[in-house]
Scaffold this active site. Sequence first.
Site, PDB file in Angstrom:
ATOM      1  N   LYS D  86      25.630  36.371  38.098  1.00  0.00           N
ATOM      2  CA  LYS D  86      24.575  36.642  39.076  1.00  0.00           C
ATOM      3  C   LYS D  86      25.012  37.723  40.060  1.00  0.00           C
ATOM      4  CE  LYS D  86      21.694  33.475  37.527  1.00  0.00           C
ATOM      5  NZ  LYS D  86      20.374  33.807  36.991  1.00  0.00           N
ATOM      6  N   GLU D 108      14.938  33.281  45.354  1.00  0.00           N
ATOM      7  CA  GLU D 108      14.774  31.924  44.865  1.00  0.00           C
ATOM      8  C   GLU D 108      16.112  31.499  44.289  1.00  0.00           C
ATOM      9  OE1 GLU D 108      14.393  34.494  43.022  1.00  0.00           O
ATOM     10  OE2 GLU D 108      15.326  33.976  41.111  1.00  0.00           O
ATOM     11  N   SER D 377      28.747  32.841  31.181  1.00  0.00           N
ATOM     12  CA  SER D 377      28.021  33.408  32.321  1.00  0.00           C
ATOM     13  C   SER D 377      28.554  32.954  33.669  1.00  0.00           C
ATOM     14  CB  SER D 377      26.536  33.069  32.213  1.00  0.00           C
ATOM     15  OG  SER D 377      26.357  31.682  32.047  1.00  0.00           O
TER      16      SER D 377
END
Lengths: 254, 254, 411, 411
Positions: D86, D108, D377
């Site tokens: 991210k 969000e 990830s």
Amino acid sequence: MQLEQQLRERLKQKEILLMTHIVLGYPSFEANREVIAQMVAAGVDCIEMQIPFSEPMADGPVILKANQQAITAGTRVSNCLAFGAEMAATHDIPFLYMTYYNIIFKYGEQAFMEEARQAGIKGLIVPDLPPEEGADYLRLAKENEIAPILIYAPTSTDKRMSELAGHGAGFIYCVARRGVTGTKSEFGEEFNTYLARCRAATTLPLAVGFGIQDREDVTALKGKADMAVIGSRTIKLVEEHGPAAVGPFISSLR
Amino acid sequence: MQLEQQLRERLKQKEILLMTHIVLGYPSFEANREVIAQMVAAGVDCIEMQIPFSEPMADGPVILKANQQAITAGTRVSNCLAFGAEMAATHDIPFLYMTYYNIIFKYGEQAFMEEARQAGIKGLIVPDLPPEEGADYLRLAKENEIAPILIYAPTSTDKRMSELAGHGAGFIYCVARRGVTGTKSEFGEEFNTYLARCRAATTLPLAVGFGIQDREDVTALKGKADMAVIGSRTIKLVEEHGPAAVGPFISSLR
Amino acid sequence: MNKKGFFGNWGGAYIPEILFQTFQELNTEFERCKNDPDFWQQYIDLMSTYSCRPTPLTHASNLSRYFGGAQIYIKREDLNHTGAHKANNVMGQGLMVQRMGKKRVIAETGAGQHGMATATMAAKFGFDCTIYMGEEDVRRQRPNVFWMEKMGAQVIPVTDGSRTLKDAINAAFRDWVTNVDNTHYVFGTVCGPHPFPEMVGWFQSIIGMEAHKQILKQHGRMPARIYACVGGGSNAMGVFKRFLNEPEVELIGVEAGGHGLQTGAHAARLCSQDASAGVAQGYKTMFLQDDDGQMKDTHSVAAGLDYVGVSPILADLWEQGRVRFEAATDKEVMSALDLTMKKEGIIPALESAHAFVQAFKEAPLLSGDEAIIINMSGRGDKDIFTIAHAFDDPSWKEFIIERAREYSHYS
Amino acid sequence: MNKKGFFGNWGGAYIPEILFQTFQELNTEFERCKNDPDFWQQYIDLMSTYSCRPTPLTHASNLSRYFGGAQIYIKREDLNHTGAHKANNVMGQGLMVQRMGKKRVIAETGAGQHGMATATMAAKFGFDCTIYMGEEDVRRQRPNVFWMEKMGAQVIPVTDGSRTLKDAINAAFRDWVTNVDNTHYVFGTVCGPHPFPEMVGWFQSIIGMEAHKQILKQHGRMPARIYACVGGGSNAMGVFKRFLNEPEVELIGVEAGGHGLQTGAHAARLCSQDASAGVAQGYKTMFLQDDDGQMKDTHSVAAGLDYVGVSPILADLWEQGRVRFEAATDKEVMSALDLTMKKEGIIPALESAHAFVQAFKEAPLLSGDEAIIINMSGRGDKDIFTIAHAFDDPSWKEFIIERAREYSHYS
Ligand SMILES: Cc1ncc(COP(=O)(O)O)c(C=O)c1O
Ligand SMILES: Cc1ncc(COP(=O)(O)O)c(C=O)c1O
């Protein structure tokens, strides 16, 4: 008389000697006094008095706990030295101090040795001080006629044993097995080979310690070692049955 | 008659028109029926009936909650279409559907438009469908004589407004301010400039919505806009005082 | 004195005879590794594919501006695999264990970081693994215990003594003397008997070697000062080593000031008056001990700094005056942490935050064209239980209470 | 159709008029950035000094041996600052926000990873920051909330709808339409209105660009297959993009199978029969919705995959047959996680563990000279509350109960 001679005198009358261990100040000096009296009366040949240390790296759970409780109860090094002097003056067997190096280092090696000599202490066992780190210690001990007792382990090579023999005095403390104090050792073939190696490496008497529990163990050592060391076993005995149980136990060993 | 004409007819008699908003199935179709009857009786000029959607991105808390409760209560799109047809047949004012694009898309744009026309629905407000993404929608709406009502926002440039004007029909819905439905708007200097820009960009009637609460707000719009839109305010009213409170409230606005 | 294993007056190998042979082998292997450039390359390769070395040097431009003095650079050991510099040491020792053919590793851990790192290394190398951790620390650091167990390690709570780091070290030594043949003790910091201080320092020196290149590239010249927190001293030695012979670079070690140096509740060995020379846990250094030589209880909000001894190498550098030592109190640490999160979006471990405290005190005194480096030894997000607790966060407490309620229902 | 912002039949910008102008500006700025090599260089510099790019590619030799098939390589996005891929997206958008001169960002978040990353970026860039998070997720992910707040962000629990990710997205849009002038909405994945899918995909493509170089260097040739979990699809697009035009590389996206595709309790959009084309949250894709177009409740043990929509770019690649989609159930995920921890000392996030599941199923079918890449990830250690819970760990429960007891006493 120096420690080695004292032991050799005793060995003339006995097939094997007994050395016992107490932790000073545990459960109390009172109890120590009584236990030692019982030991001497029961014929013990030598007593190592452990001056407690907060980090007893080489000790197993029983002695470890005894160290900690002695300190928590307020046992000071000075108390231990005074008590050692009293014992050496009272009983006619050799007394040793066993402790970790920091206790001696912090007290001052010179001062410690002098006091020990004056107190009539015959030897010192310091499990975390190999001769490589103990040049001053070894010199001062010898100057003060105190035997610096060195340790052999099953992992020691022949070469290492000879080297240690050259630095030690009094006797050699042969650790019976890998590990810390307090659990039972096996005295089988491998042990015999080890002990033969020890014997070959030194002319000093051999004491065997770590996990000696009963008559059977002591018997197994006869003819191979000169002295059996009873450590955790008597401490447990005192915990469970009080000082009075010590005399009969010691008597039962030989 | 098409929506724009209908409104222009009404504008001949009134200084400003009123459009109200209801969420279909909230709190129930029963209640919707009663509220609409009250509204019509109180002189409302146009009603937008929102077909509830699970993700009403442009709506504020009151209408959002109404959407969700309507769906939870089991409101289906088919129920809404049937109800819309009933209303258009019952009352002599123009009815519109307001909904999000997915409801129409999923129903099938063609089918939706045809049903809406047959039901006598006059216009459609779809806040998340800019003309760029709505070529088919715009074409089908016009083919079915349903006005695709487009939206101006204070952030729209003059150029953008003209562009939108070319695609819309019926009227332009001018969003009074940034934000979502349900909170009070200020109708000050800035707003007047904005509304003047809206007027300059299109020949369609202008409706103003978002946060119109009372007579004062409606009065402020007279002479500047053609229609005031009352949204969340009546939904809250019904929640707090029941459908019967709607008629008197609407009557008080003009 | 200039004996083997000594750094000035400090160090040595005060070990039970039973370990003598194993230390011989370890010394021999270590010498071999040091003289084998392939070994170092293998280490670098491992660290750059399994962890993410080189770790970045981050210019903390907001903090620099805020303090209006030196340019503050942060060496990001937090970005290592397992979240701290501890990985450098354990992976290096893992390679050595593999060469020595041992199949089992043991380690002590305080905060849990070194235990986590060792359990991770053991999983990667396929070793059996036992971790000794003070019972008190097991209680405080359950998340780390959970992960260690999940990685296949056995975690043994140590119930002796003060039930913290030093007791875990003693327990590990007891295991080692028992299982010396097949077991290697992965010492966690630049303390303990020789060759551990030198060996751990060698593996950690990768930090400073990278930082040296990076600061020259990013700032154009040597830093004026380098700050590192000092528990055992491994992250400090790691970042300092490359700069020891650069006299213009001042090196500052920051110890745990706990509730304040005056209170006795701290873990400052070199910058307080409370420590004295001693020998324990296999080496000679400055210990927090009483007149008899019994070790004292220490205190720090950072479990990883809460230790009675300190690296013999650092004790020597302290005596030589090459490294300056300062202390940061628990309170100062919490506000440095807070500021760093808010200004830079970086969460230092509580240990690392000690270094930030001292750097923040001194940055304003330097000029804007000077650079300082803070070694951020680890990341703080693992310390959530400690940090949220220390900040006395009410929502956190509610969250825990609610969770517990669920567990009490279903169990 | 080949309209702007569309990928085949999917995508677009279904936005309220109020946002039209801001999207114009965003599109213009994005075009400028794409055409400005300095911008990309600035991005790379930031990521290699603030995060630790390039992240390593780890050869999982133990797992490879265990499965006895392909050589398994793991792309280590877990080593990014904040612990997941991210960071790539938010830091890139941060640079753009700076160029656009906006002073406030909103986002969000579901699992909390994107919220954490955005809060971090905001602290670093000095932006005000508001994070919308479903109330349910706030409850589950308190640690992340704690850190976001500590980093200076305001976290607003969303009580609408299912109180999870999609509702947080709606809430963020509501904030945006209200504060459009000074605020940028940092969308967290390759979904939402154009240009977000393309833009987020562009920033994330750094993953695959690195992996491409790394696999060639470490394995000597192209990988046979690449696996990535698919929530919105950003980590998947990130690792896939560079390989899209390499026909010999098979690309596999792994969706959340939840309790199983038959149960309805899952979040598999492209590999189940339960999704259909729709338009919501600003874009057209395959949504898990009912016949009326109302979005369904989804389920996954991994909060970050628990989402009704999916990237329009992936929907297109799915329709073209370029990317194959599979699902991993919650149960399979827990055992893949377990195995990876034990064998490699690596803790994948629950999301990432989905990719591991499918890779583990297929690795044995390939030969030992073929390589596969799993995109990891994020790291799992932040998921301690979820993971310890999912493993039903009794000591963890006791720990929580004991902690709660302390808090109940003192509060
Ligand atoms: C993050 C971190 N920093 C620092 C330390 C202190 O150790 P050292 O002084 O050896 O770096 C620890 C020890 O656990 C740690 O976890
Ligand atoms: C670690 C991790 N992986 C994957 C995802 C799923 O998102 P995406 O599919 O956009 O990569 C998330 C989302 O929060 C995440 O945190």
